[in-house]
Scaffold this active site. Structure first.
Site, PDB file in Angstrom:
ATOM      1  N   ALA A 308      10.190  12.646 -11.219  1.00 47.69           N
ATOM      2  CA  ALA A 308       9.606  11.567 -10.421  1.00 47.69           C
ATOM      3  C   ALA A 308       9.765  11.854  -8.937  1.00 47.69           C
ATOM      4  O   ALA A 308      10.878  12.103  -8.459  1.00 47.69           O
ATOM      5  CB  ALA A 308      10.266  10.234 -10.771  1.00 47.69           C
ATOM      6  N   ASP A 309       8.662  11.842  -8.226  1.00 49.32           N
ATOM      7  CA  ASP A 309       8.689  11.993  -6.775  1.00 49.32           C
ATOM      8  C   ASP A 309       9.433  10.803  -6.170  1.00 49.32           C
ATOM      9  O   ASP A 309       9.207   9.660  -6.560  1.00 49.32           O
ATOM     10  CB  ASP A 309       7.254  12.049  -6.246  1.00 49.32           C
ATOM     11  CG  ASP A 309       7.178  12.602  -4.842  1.00 49.32           C
ATOM     12  OD1 ASP A 309       7.833  13.616  -4.574  1.00 49.32           O
ATOM     13  OD2 ASP A 309       6.461  12.014  -4.019  1.00 49.32           O
ATOM     14  N   LYS A 310      10.338  11.097  -5.237  1.00 44.96           N
ATOM     15  CA  LYS A 310      11.147  10.015  -4.659  1.00 44.96           C
ATOM     16  C   LYS A 310      10.294   9.008  -3.893  1.00 44.96           C
ATOM     17  O   LYS A 310      10.306   7.807  -4.186  1.00 44.96           O
ATOM     18  CB  LYS A 310      12.213  10.587  -3.711  1.00 44.96           C
ATOM     19  CG  LYS A 310      12.995   9.494  -2.950  1.00 44.96           C
ATOM     20  CD  LYS A 310      13.944  10.081  -1.946  1.00 44.96           C
ATOM     21  CE  LYS A 310      13.249  10.605  -0.711  1.00 44.96           C
ATOM     22  NZ  LYS A 310      12.685   9.515   0.155  1.00 44.96           N
ATOM     23  N   THR A 313       7.525   6.332  -5.396  1.00 44.80           N
ATOM     24  CA  THR A 313       7.681   6.117  -6.833  1.00 44.80           C
ATOM     25  C   THR A 313       9.010   5.446  -7.119  1.00 44.80           C
ATOM     26  O   THR A 313       9.075   4.366  -7.697  1.00 44.80           O
ATOM     27  CB  THR A 313       7.589   7.456  -7.597  1.00 44.80           C
ATOM     28  OG1 THR A 313       6.357   8.096  -7.265  1.00 44.80           O
ATOM     29  CG2 THR A 313       7.642   7.234  -9.090  1.00 44.80           C
ATOM     30  N   THR A 546       5.377  13.264 -11.492  1.00 43.07           N
ATOM     31  CA  THR A 546       4.670  12.345 -10.612  1.00 43.07           C
ATOM     32  C   THR A 546       4.600  12.943  -9.218  1.00 43.07           C
ATOM     33  O   THR A 546       5.444  13.747  -8.828  1.00 43.07           O
ATOM     34  CB  THR A 546       5.375  10.974 -10.523  1.00 43.07           C
ATOM     35  OG1 THR A 546       6.558  11.097  -9.720  1.00 43.07           O
ATOM     36  CG2 THR A 546       5.751  10.458 -11.900  1.00 43.07           C
TER      37      THR A 546
END
Length: 803
Positions: A308-310, A313, A546
């Site tokens: 997951a992109d920080k 997201t 993501t």
């Protein structure tokens, strides 16, 4: 940053004046040497690409049936089978264009023109004309046209389109700037070091253009096709051998082979599975998730690691004041915030100013008037305001720590305290900003602000829900390790963060082990994200990724499920498989849950389809070998496939229990259950043929119609066996599925009674077909339960990890 220039060109640039730029002749020679500043696309033949979708196990089977129908002159059958072949091929061809779309979107981000110094004068040229060694001037709002290093001036670059990170990056002499980023402040002069495919942007496009791995859905369909192809080939060989021994003619032998081949071809398998995924995609669209690559609906069900992109997201993708430290006695946090707010440029779009005003919960502190204002700039590094109001302050300032210390001419103790707070903020991933005021005399440092892109309110709860679903989440960011650790800790992910520098030193198993053990990844570049996804995949994980920036495109394209989050760039959306319009992780976890429902429906259909193929193919072969007659005609086999699979499309709307763990195709289980049901059905149907031939003495044409109806009814009853692991009554089917099955069997019964395309039969034989099918159904259900128990005992049950 990679310097594309040769050693001779670097020396020539060093010998020349730092601000002279290139001569036109030099630029022309270098353009021939390095090529234009463009992203090249690999041209692929559209015709060959289309034809490739008619090559494979299932297309071969359909094509063999097509050839046999032409050889035997059955042109109605030929037309139907040709239509199914074209449908499957065109759908597959349409799915192939994701990488090309990704590269096109990446190219849209590139600068079109550039200000370059040639022959000692600034001029405007097409960005494609730039070469390594050129001097280019990039003004506020301009897109950087090539990779390079700042040689003059200062500014700030918005690299969010590349990295997805929200904060602008300060650039001064010696700092690198990247093609595709945009200058938000200042106007630096940049020496070009790399152009075209050698830029970071070009390498991103090259990675995005690589072929994505074959989806697990596609692998499953190929394996099913191979299995059924081998079965059909073996049975056709048996029929040809028996026919030759009996002295049957060529025409008769071809007709026998045709019936077996048509019966063995799962012509509707790809179409039914695609429709099932399309129905799931339509449901996800109502939840603000747009699916651009249908197999992703199935892949999401198996995702066990989500990278997951920080920014945007897990976090809100907006700055907020995370901490306020008061440095002067008599002050409080509210007063320090008010001083900072008075220097804010309202409506200027500066994210720092907006965060401070949000923390104060006001656009302007009550009772205060700004009589003079000096905005922030990259040279001064602070903003200042003269003010009048109910407090003693007459001037206030906020900005970079060192700039405010210089403004206040702070003594050693104050400077030491400021540095301690700055280090504390840095260890927590905060961006430090100092605040000062003057009350008619000298300036005093009054406090410090810690700024951060904070986690979303629902991130922790959503990550806990992901854990319950068996999905491990790994945070990925281009930010510093300290920022990554702080965010990981606050959302409950753990603080074992792997930085890109350590990853560069690892390969193979060492890299895969490190990636598996990490809670997050920091300071990553496009190649790092790509390597993370690839390492996890090679270790047997189904990976979701993501992202929202251009730099995410390669990893999004490589991932089993590439997810573009809310606010993603066009390049990220084009490279992804599914685009979420709502922010945060919660919609992604909802999509995982719904995808597992879709997977269950697809698996149920696969068991049904393979069962029916085994039952019909083996039955037809056994009847031809033993009785030397067609138990069903080719057109009856085609009718079975079309009517039954048309109704089974409604399985896309069936009620199912989704798994609590990631789902995977376990074809050992699928084929084992299908084989048990299919072989038992074969015995039952063969017994019916024997009874109609010997005790009842029916004519062959009547037997064919009776068998057609029995196969149709028992085929649909198989759906209710395949859809549950427990007894068939343990979970009620949807009314849509029930209605479709009942409606189709009424139609099949009407065909048998009226004799449409076959010999009609009476009500007594219709009753025999229905009664036989229901008796078979009731006997097969406990046999199915026994088969599942045996599989579970031998560790092949899909209920553990891979249903």
């Amino acid at each position: 940053m990679r310097d594309q220039r040769t050693a001779d060109d670097r020396q020539a640039d060093v010998r020349g004046s730092a601000d002279a730029g290139l001569e036109s002749a030099q630029a022309k020679a270098r353009r021939e040497r390095y090529g234009p500043n463009v992203i090249e696309e690999e041209e692929r033949s559209v015709v060959l690409e289309l034809l490739s979708h008619f090559w494979g196990p299932i297309p071969w089977m359909i094509e063999a049936a097509l050839a046999l129908t032409a050889a035997t002159g059955r042109w109605a059958d030929f037309g139907i089978i040709l239509a199914l072949l074209l449908l499957n091929g065109v759908v597959g061809f349409w799915e192939e264009h994701q990488a090309q779309n990704a590269i096109a979107a990446l190219k849209e981000r590139l600068a079109k023109v550039a200000q370059v110094k040639r022959d000692g004068a600034w001029t405007t040229v097409a960005a494609s004309e730039l070469v390594p060694g050129d001097l280019v001037r990039v003004g506020r709002g301009d897109v950087v046209p090539a990779d390079g290093t700042v040689v003059e001036g200062e500014g700030e670059a918005d690299e969010s389109a590349l990295t997805g990170e929200s904060l602008p990056v300060t650039k001064g002499p010696g700092d690198d700037v990247y093609s595709g980023s945009a200058v938000s402040r200042g106007g630096p002069v940049v020496r070009v070091l790399a152009t075209g495919a050698d830029t970071e942007f070009g390498r991103t496009a090259r990675l995005a253009g690589r072929a994505a791995p074959v989806s697990h859905f596609q692998r499953a369909v190929i394996r099913i096709g191979k299995y059924l192809s081998l079965l059909a080939l073996g049975l056709v060989a048996v029929i040809i051998a028996v026919s030759l021994l009996r002295g049957s003619g060529v025409s008769r032998t071809l007709e026998f082979a045709l019936v077996v081949v048509i019966a063995s071809v799962p012509v509707a398998l790809p179409a039914v599975l695609s429709v099932t995924m399309a129905v799931g995609a339509r449901y996800l669209a109502k939840r603000e998730a747009v699916v651009s690559h249908l197999p992703t609906v199935e892949e999401m069900a198996g995702v066990d690691v989500l990278c997951a992109d920080k920014t945007g997201t897990i976090t809100r993708n907006e700055l907020a004041v995370a901490d306020v430290v008061v440095l002067e006695q008599g002050m409080d946090e509210a007063r320090v915030l008010r001083q900072a707010a008075l220097t804010a440029d309202r409506g200027g779009g500066d994210p720092v100013d907006e965060a401070i005003l949000q923390a104060c919960d006001t656009d302007r502190p009550a009772g205060w008037e700004v009589t003079g204002f000096t905005p922030f700039d990259s040279a001064r590094k602070f903003a200042r305001a003269e003010v009048r109001g109910p407090g003693p302050e007459r001037a206030v300032a906020k900005g970079a720590v060192q700039a405010i210390l210089g403004l206040a001419q702070a003594d050693g103790s104050v400077a030491q305290r400021v540095q301690e707070v700055t280090r504390s903020f840095a260890s927590r991933g905060f961006r430090a900003m100092a605040v000062a005021c003057a009350e008619g005399g000298g300036w005093r440092v009054t406090g410090m602000l810690g700024l951060q892109d904070p986690p979303r309110e629902d991130s922790r709860a959503t990550l806990q829900e992901a854990g319950r679903l068996g999905v491990q989440v790994r945070m990925v960011t281009g930010d510093r390790v300290e920022i990554a650790r702080e965010i990981c800790g606050r959302v409950g992910l753990g603080t074992d963060v792997l930085d890109a520098g350590r990853m560069e030193q690892l390969e193979g198993e060492d890299l895969a082990h490190a990636v598996e053990q990490a809670d997050g990844f920091a300071q990553v570049v496009p190649e790092d994200k790509y390597r993370i996804v690839k390492a996890l995949q090679e270790h047997g994980h189904i990976v979701g990724m993501t992202g929202d920036g251009v730099n995410d495109a390669p990893a999004l394209h490589r991932a089993d499920a590439g997810i573009a989050v809310s606010g993603a760039t066009d390049a990220a959306r084009a490279a992804s498989d599914i685009v979420f319009l709502a922010p945060g992780l919660s919609t992604i976890i909802e999509a995982v849950h719904r995808s597992r429902e879709v997977f269950r429906r697809m698996k149920n259909y696969a068991i049904y389809r393979i069962t029916e193929t085994i039952r019909v193919v083996l039955f037809v072969t056994a009847t031809i070998v033993v009785f030397a007659f067609f138990p069903v005609t080719p057109i009856q086999v085609v009718l079975l496939a079309i009517l039954n699979d048309a109704a089974i499309l409604s399985i896309a709307y069936d009620r199912v229990r989704p798994s609590a763990k990631p789902e995977r195709w376990d074809l050992t289980e699928v084929t084992a259950i299908a084989a048990v049901l299919g072989l038992a059905g074969l015995v039952s149907t063969f017994a019916l043929v024997w009874m109609t031939h010997l005790p009842l003495g029916l004519a062959d044409v009547q037997v064919r119609t009776l068998i057609y109806l029995k196969l149709s009814v028992s085929g649909h009853l198989t759906v209710f066996l395949a859809r549950t692991r427990g007894p068939f009554w343990s979970y009620r089917p949807s009314w849509i599925l029930l209605t479709a099955v009942i409606g189709t069997q009424i139609l099949a019964t009407a065909i048998a009674l009226t004799g449409f395309l076959m010999q009609p039969i009476g009500w007594s034989l219709v009753g025999l077909a229905w009664g036989w099918a229901f008796t078979e159904f009731l006997l097969l259900d406990p046999l199915k339960l026994l088969a599942y128990r045996v599989l579970e005992r031998h560790g092949r049950a899909a209920g553990t990890i891979s249903t």
